[in-house]
Design a protein around this motif. Structure first.
Motif, PDB file in Angstrom:
ATOM      1  N   LYS A  96       7.003 -10.614  -7.535  1.00  0.00           N
ATOM      2  CA  LYS A  96       6.256  -9.360  -7.598  1.00  0.00           C
ATOM      3  C   LYS A  96       5.646  -9.107  -6.227  1.00  0.00           C
ATOM      4  CE  LYS A  96       5.016  -9.821 -12.486  1.00  0.00           C
ATOM      5  NZ  LYS A  96       3.909  -9.849 -13.486  1.00  0.00           N
ATOM      6  N   MET A  97       5.531  -7.830  -5.866  1.00  0.00           N
ATOM      7  CA  MET A  97       5.004  -7.463  -4.551  1.00  0.00           C
ATOM      8  C   MET A  97       3.727  -6.643  -4.714  1.00  0.00           C
ATOM      9  SD  MET A  97       5.748  -7.289  -1.153  1.00  0.00           S
ATOM     10  CE  MET A  97       5.008  -6.355   0.184  1.00  0.00           C
ATOM     11  N   VAL A  98       2.672  -7.060  -4.026  1.00  0.00           N
ATOM     12  CA  VAL A  98       1.425  -6.292  -3.986  1.00  0.00           C
ATOM     13  C   VAL A  98       1.250  -5.776  -2.572  1.00  0.00           C
ATOM     14  CG1 VAL A  98      -1.066  -6.290  -4.322  1.00  0.00           C
ATOM     15  CG2 VAL A  98       0.378  -7.736  -5.773  1.00  0.00           C
ATOM     16  N   GLN A  99       1.203  -4.468  -2.423  1.00  0.00           N
ATOM     17  CA  GLN A  99       1.044  -3.846  -1.113  1.00  0.00           C
ATOM     18  C   GLN A  99      -0.311  -3.158  -1.055  1.00  0.00           C
ATOM     19  OE1 GLN A  99       2.657  -3.872   1.683  1.00  0.00           O
ATOM     20  NE2 GLN A  99       1.968  -2.055   2.783  1.00  0.00           N
ATOM     21  N   LEU A 100      -1.158  -3.592  -0.117  1.00  0.00           N
ATOM     22  CA  LEU A 100      -2.463  -2.946   0.062  1.00  0.00           C
ATOM     23  C   LEU A 100      -2.289  -1.706   0.926  1.00  0.00           C
ATOM     24  CD1 LEU A 100      -5.113  -4.029  -1.154  1.00  0.00           C
ATOM     25  CD2 LEU A 100      -3.352  -5.785  -0.965  1.00  0.00           C
ATOM     26  N   SER A 101      -2.817  -0.585   0.451  1.00  0.00           N
ATOM     27  CA  SER A 101      -2.707   0.653   1.209  1.00  0.00           C
ATOM     28  C   SER A 101      -4.070   1.338   1.303  1.00  0.00           C
ATOM     29  CB  SER A 101      -1.640   1.558   0.598  1.00  0.00           C
ATOM     30  OG  SER A 101      -1.270   2.576   1.521  1.00  0.00           O
ATOM     31  N   THR A 102      -4.067   2.612   1.631  1.00  0.00           N
ATOM     32  CA  THR A 102      -5.293   3.252   2.109  1.00  0.00           C
ATOM     33  C   THR A 102      -5.360   4.730   1.757  1.00  0.00           C
ATOM     34  OG1 THR A 102      -6.444   3.895   4.164  1.00  0.00           O
ATOM     35  CG2 THR A 102      -4.090   3.592   4.307  1.00  0.00           C
ATOM     36  N   ASP A 103      -6.581   5.267   1.758  1.00  0.00           N
ATOM     37  CA  ASP A 103      -6.780   6.708   1.576  1.00  0.00           C
ATOM     38  C   ASP A 103      -6.235   7.518   2.750  1.00  0.00           C
ATOM     39  OD1 ASP A 103      -9.299   7.374   3.536  1.00  0.00           O
ATOM     40  OD2 ASP A 103      -9.425   5.363   2.708  1.00  0.00           O
ATOM     41  N   GLU A 139      11.225   1.339  -2.076  1.00  0.00           N
ATOM     42  CA  GLU A 139      12.681   1.354  -1.887  1.00  0.00           C
ATOM     43  C   GLU A 139      13.310  -0.011  -2.166  1.00  0.00           C
ATOM     44  OE1 GLU A 139      15.846   2.133   1.790  1.00  0.00           O
ATOM     45  OE2 GLU A 139      13.742   2.726   2.017  1.00  0.00           O
ATOM     46  N   PHE A 140      12.637  -1.073  -1.749  1.00  0.00           N
ATOM     47  CA  PHE A 140      13.270  -2.395  -1.787  1.00  0.00           C
ATOM     48  C   PHE A 140      12.917  -3.261  -2.988  1.00  0.00           C
ATOM     49  CE2 PHE A 140      13.742  -1.426   2.780  1.00  0.00           C
ATOM     50  CZ  PHE A 140      15.120  -1.606   2.879  1.00  0.00           C
ATOM     51  N   THR A 141      11.828  -2.956  -3.692  1.00  0.00           N
ATOM     52  CA  THR A 141      11.507  -3.774  -4.870  1.00  0.00           C
ATOM     53  C   THR A 141      10.899  -2.915  -5.964  1.00  0.00           C
ATOM     54  OG1 THR A 141      10.197  -5.623  -5.713  1.00  0.00           O
ATOM     55  CG2 THR A 141       9.295  -4.467  -3.827  1.00  0.00           C
ATOM     56  N   HIS A 142      11.361  -3.102  -7.197  1.00  0.00           N
ATOM     57  CA  HIS A 142      10.816  -2.303  -8.304  1.00  0.00           C
ATOM     58  C   HIS A 142       9.593  -2.979  -8.917  1.00  0.00           C
ATOM     59  CE1 HIS A 142      13.468  -5.129 -10.424  1.00  0.00           C
ATOM     60  NE2 HIS A 142      12.699  -4.960 -11.479  1.00  0.00           N
ATOM     61  N   LYS A 143       9.451  -4.305  -8.740  1.00  0.00           N
ATOM     62  CA  LYS A 143       8.296  -5.013  -9.311  1.00  0.00           C
ATOM     63  C   LYS A 143       7.144  -4.988  -8.300  1.00  0.00           C
ATOM     64  CE  LYS A 143      10.173  -8.998 -10.409  1.00  0.00           C
ATOM     65  NZ  LYS A 143      10.334 -10.331 -11.041  1.00  0.00           N
ATOM     66  N   HIS A 144       6.529  -3.818  -8.166  1.00  0.00           N
ATOM     67  CA  HIS A 144       5.493  -3.707  -7.131  1.00  0.00           C
ATOM     68  C   HIS A 144       4.212  -3.062  -7.657  1.00  0.00           C
ATOM     69  CE1 HIS A 144       7.552   0.292  -6.644  1.00  0.00           C
ATOM     70  NE2 HIS A 144       6.282   0.684  -6.675  1.00  0.00           N
ATOM     71  N   PHE A 145       3.134  -3.440  -7.011  1.00  0.00           N
ATOM     72  CA  PHE A 145       1.826  -2.797  -7.197  1.00  0.00           C
ATOM     73  C   PHE A 145       1.376  -2.309  -5.827  1.00  0.00           C
ATOM     74  CE2 PHE A 145       2.092  -6.418 -10.115  1.00  0.00           C
ATOM     75  CZ  PHE A 145       1.862  -5.828 -11.350  1.00  0.00           C
ATOM     76  N   ILE A 146       1.310  -1.003  -5.641  1.00  0.00           N
ATOM     77  CA  ILE A 146       0.760  -0.441  -4.404  1.00  0.00           C
ATOM     78  C   ILE A 146      -0.684  -0.063  -4.713  1.00  0.00           C
ATOM     79  CG2 ILE A 146       0.867   1.477  -2.761  1.00  0.00           C
ATOM     80  CD1 ILE A 146       3.946   1.492  -3.302  1.00  0.00           C
ATOM     81  N   THR A 199       0.478  -8.741 -15.244  1.00  0.00           N
ATOM     82  CA  THR A 199       0.982  -7.650 -16.087  1.00  0.00           C
ATOM     83  C   THR A 199       2.306  -7.108 -15.551  1.00  0.00           C
ATOM     84  OG1 THR A 199       0.029  -5.749 -14.902  1.00  0.00           O
ATOM     85  CG2 THR A 199      -1.439  -6.962 -16.391  1.00  0.00           C
ATOM     86  N   ASN A 200       2.887  -6.220 -16.340  1.00  0.00           N
ATOM     87  CA  ASN A 200       4.073  -5.489 -15.888  1.00  0.00           C
ATOM     88  C   ASN A 200       3.743  -4.019 -15.652  1.00  0.00           C
ATOM     89  OD1 ASN A 200       5.906  -7.724 -16.096  1.00  0.00           O
ATOM     90  ND2 ASN A 200       5.792  -7.509 -18.318  1.00  0.00           N
ATOM     91  N   GLU A 201       2.478  -3.740 -15.383  1.00  0.00           N
ATOM     92  CA  GLU A 201       2.013  -2.359 -15.179  1.00  0.00           C
ATOM     93  C   GLU A 201       2.283  -1.938 -13.729  1.00  0.00           C
ATOM     94  OE1 GLU A 201       0.839  -0.459 -17.536  1.00  0.00           O
ATOM     95  OE2 GLU A 201       0.173  -1.811 -19.123  1.00  0.00           O
ATOM     96  N   TYR A 202       3.551  -1.907 -13.347  1.00  0.00           N
ATOM     97  CA  TYR A 202       3.912  -1.642 -11.953  1.00  0.00           C
ATOM     98  C   TYR A 202       3.637  -0.191 -11.565  1.00  0.00           C
ATOM     99  CZ  TYR A 202       6.434  -6.022 -12.715  1.00  0.00           C
ATOM    100  OH  TYR A 202       6.755  -7.321 -13.042  1.00  0.00           O
ATOM    101  N   GLY A 203       3.488   0.016 -10.265  1.00  0.00           N
ATOM    102  CA  GLY A 203       3.289   1.372  -9.765  1.00  0.00           C
ATOM    103  C   GLY A 203       2.205   1.440  -8.717  1.00  0.00           C
ATOM    104  N   THR A 204       1.745   2.657  -8.462  1.00  0.00           N
ATOM    105  CA  THR A 204       0.722   2.912  -7.451  1.00  0.00           C
ATOM    106  C   THR A 204      -0.632   3.109  -8.120  1.00  0.00           C
ATOM    107  OG1 THR A 204       2.360   3.948  -5.997  1.00  0.00           O
ATOM    108  CG2 THR A 204       0.041   4.455  -5.563  1.00  0.00           C
ATOM    109  N   TYR A 205      -1.650   2.465  -7.557  1.00  0.00           N
ATOM    110  CA  TYR A 205      -3.008   2.542  -8.113  1.00  0.00           C
ATOM    111  C   TYR A 205      -4.017   2.919  -7.042  1.00  0.00           C
ATOM    112  CZ  TYR A 205      -1.364  -0.028 -12.238  1.00  0.00           C
ATOM    113  OH  TYR A 205      -0.700  -0.406 -13.382  1.00  0.00           O
ATOM    114  N   HIS A 206      -4.987   3.700  -7.440  1.00  0.00           N
ATOM    115  CA  HIS A 206      -6.182   3.890  -6.631  1.00  0.00           C
ATOM    116  C   HIS A 206      -7.259   2.983  -7.208  1.00  0.00           C
ATOM    117  CE1 HIS A 206      -4.941   8.166  -5.117  1.00  0.00           C
ATOM    118  NE2 HIS A 206      -4.160   7.195  -4.668  1.00  0.00           N
TER     119      HIS A 206
END
Length: 282
Positions: A96-103, A139-146, A199-206
């Motif tokens: 699983k991939m967790v990507q930290l991002s920003t406003d 693009e490269f992984t579907h099991k991700h949390f941004i 969890t399997n709650e993949y996707g983008t989160y604020h």
């Protein structure tokens, strides 16, 4: 035992994750730029294939907006290509991939909080490079949390330390009164990351602490909770001593967390008070 690779482990969020996780439940691989260069594809692939993590958490980034403006190639190499390389490894080893991002992926021109479904439109090099990183992860992984957050503070150099340093040195600090956001503790961010991982709650989160304030109000509360007497001057962004290249309105709506009702972030003043107490005890 779950294996977690924390990339950028010595930064604010990486440090906070290490403090919050249970070492009896997790085997942790901590790397930072001195141990591993995420912009080197083969280096990243080799590390991933040897250690085969179950989760990769990418906390590594060039976050200084002024540096990003001066050195856009560096910003995109680390923030975009680094995320790409880690995503390729994640897909290869089934992690699983967790990507930290920003406003900063938004333009800051809105008058209402940005949800995960709003179109990104970054105005800064930092914002554009982080959006590119998000896109590579998708693009490269579907099991991700941004996970996008803003005004993050924790152990390390940040807005809180700059306000306190100015107070300790007796300097008057000019702080933007026309920038708005939600100060968020790195520990609170670490807790939501560790909550989502199983969890399997993949996707983008604020994920930001509750409530909104201006940079100037944030600075006032920092001084109040620290018990320090400091001199602050409310100014427009153009005259600010700090945070020049930032969106004016950086308020994120934790829309997904709210509608799936999985996790509630705490109120920002309460988290700041907790952080200041811990800081004084250190």
């Amino acid at each position: 035992m779950i294996k977690i690779w924390i990339v950028g482990s010595s930064g604010q969020i990486g440090t906070a994750i290490n403090e919050v996780l249970d070492p009896l439940e997790v085997e942790v691989f901590n790397t930072d730029k001195d141990e591993l260069d995420i912009t080197e594809t083969d280096e990243v692939l080799n590390f991933g294939e040897i250690n085969r993590p179950d989760v990769i958490i990418n906390c590594a980034a060039v976050t200084d907006t002024d540096v990003c403006e001066r050195e856009p190639e560096l910003a995109f190499r680390v923030n975009a290509l680094g995320a790409r390389n880690l995503s390729i490894v994640a897909r290869k080893v089934g992690a699983k991939m967790v990507q930290l991002s920003t406003d900063d992926v938004f333009d800051g021109l809105s008058k209402t909080p940005y949800s995960e479904f709003d179109d990104t439109n970054p105005k800064t090099v930092y914002g554009r490079s982080k959006r590119a990183g998000e896109n590579y992860v998708k693009e490269f992984t579907h099991k991700h949390f941004i996970i996008r957050s803003n005004w993050v503070y924790g152990r390390g150099n940040n807005f809180v330390t700059k306000v306190l340093d100015a107070a300790d040195e007796g300097r008057t600090l000019a702080v933007a009164s026309d920038q708005f956001g939600s100060p968020t503790s790195a520990k609170d961010l670490a807790r939501i990351i560790l909550y989502l991982i199983p969890t399997n709650e993949y996707g983008t989160y604020h994920a930001t602490c509750k409530g909104v304030c201006s940079r100037y109000e944030f600075a006032q509360e920092i001084l109040r909770f620290s018990g320090r007497e400091g001199s602050l001057k409310a100014v427009p962004t153009s005259e600010s001593d700090l945070s020049s290249e930032r969106p004016a309105y950086a308020v994120l709506d934790n829309f997904i967390l709210r509608i799936i009702d999985v996790y509630e972030m705490p109120e920002w003043k309460r988290s700041l008070e907790e952080y200041m107490k811990e800081r004084e005890e250190d």
